[in-house]
Design an enzyme around this catalytic site. Structure first.
Site, PDB file in Angstrom:
ATOM      1  N   PHE A 181      -5.726   0.778   5.317  1.00 35.02           N
ATOM      2  CA  PHE A 181      -6.245   1.851   4.253  1.00 35.02           C
ATOM      3  C   PHE A 181      -6.497   2.758   5.073  1.00 35.02           C
ATOM      4  O   PHE A 181      -7.172   3.584   4.969  1.00 35.02           O
ATOM      5  CB  PHE A 181      -6.159   1.302   3.239  1.00 35.02           C
ATOM      6  CG  PHE A 181      -5.004   0.801   2.459  1.00 35.02           C
ATOM      7  CD1 PHE A 181      -4.590   1.350   1.908  1.00 35.02           C
ATOM      8  CD2 PHE A 181      -5.547  -1.066   2.268  1.00 35.02           C
ATOM      9  CE1 PHE A 181      -2.799   0.397   1.662  1.00 35.02           C
ATOM     10  CE2 PHE A 181      -4.259  -1.516   0.884  1.00 35.02           C
ATOM     11  CZ  PHE A 181      -3.550  -0.734   0.623  1.00 35.02           C
TER      12      PHE A 181
ATOM     13  N   ASP B 288       0.742  -3.529   6.560  1.00 38.08           N
ATOM     14  CA  ASP B 288       0.494  -2.585   8.515  1.00 38.08           C
ATOM     15  C   ASP B 288       0.169  -1.975   8.774  1.00 38.08           C
ATOM     16  O   ASP B 288      -0.027  -1.313   7.540  1.00 38.08           O
ATOM     17  CB  ASP B 288       2.144  -3.555   9.003  1.00 38.08           C
ATOM     18  CG  ASP B 288       2.450  -2.431   8.114  1.00 38.08           C
ATOM     19  OD1 ASP B 288       2.806  -1.382   7.520  1.00 38.08           O
ATOM     20  OD2 ASP B 288       4.288  -1.689   9.716  1.00 38.08           O
TER      21      ASP B 288
END
Length: 203
Positions: A52, A39
């Site tokens: 990321f 998430d």
């Protein structure tokens, strides 16, 4: 989406502001590599709609620092400056940086994990697997691996699995992230299939 809107209406802060950015920057027809996260980052200013990735100017979170460590170990690429960590350059080359849940509430990790986003991302993964153009699926951690079942390994694609790059699991056996070699393997597979390698270097 209605639930997310309702929570925003009650005063909760939800990230990212551009929920579908990953799909806009890397259209399905252009996907060559899939990196599936969990998430979005739940800290202020961190989430930017790409798994990321954080905006340029933000300090790199620990998982992203480990990604840069593996890039350096695998391909000899030096990490970008501490406050220049965006991964948009990958997205522009066909690397889909998608989270399983597309939203999160400020300061509450995985707070939207059960809202139904996984149904959408699961269908997207299946559509990419059904597309016969060879792709690489880089599945880091149990959450990502659950979204692409073992039975889906057959076919034209390369499915790479290892632990999540989080410091809690990046070095843990039997499949540590640090040392996985996924970046080089992905580029070799794409080159062999006639698509050309991804340039993983970041400015």
């Amino acid at each position: 989406m209605a639930v997310v809107d309702a929570r925003v209406a009650t005063g909760r802060t939800v990230f990212p502001s551009d929920v579908f950015r990953a799909l806009r920057l890397t259209p399905m027809a252009e996907v060559r590599v899939v990196v599936l996260g969990q998430d979005p980052y739940h800290g202020t200013g961190q989430a930017e709609g790409l798994a990321f990735s954080v905006p340029v100017g933000q300090v790199c979170p620990p998982s992203l620092r480990n990604i840069f460590k593996e890039l350096q170990r695998d391909l000899g690429l030096l990490p970008p400056p501490r406050r220049a960590a965006g991964l948009q350059r990958w997205a522009a080359q066909g690397v889909l940086l998608l989270n399983s849940a597309l939203t999160v509430e400020e300061g509450r990790a995985a707070s939207h994990a059960r809202l139904g986003w996984s149904s959408l991302t699961g269908m997207l993964m299946q559509a990419l697997l059904d597309d016969r153009r060879p792709k690489v699926f880089m599945l880091w951690g149990a959450n990502a691996q659950a979204a692409v079942k073992m039975s889906m390994d057959e076919g034209p694609h390369r499915v790479l699995r290892c632990n999540h790059p989080s410091p809690l699991s990046a070095r843990r056996p039997p499949a540590p992230f640090l040392g996985c070699g996924h970046f080089g393997e992905a580029s070799r597979f794409l080159s062999a299939s006639g698509q050309g390698a991804v340039d993983w270097a970041l400015p």
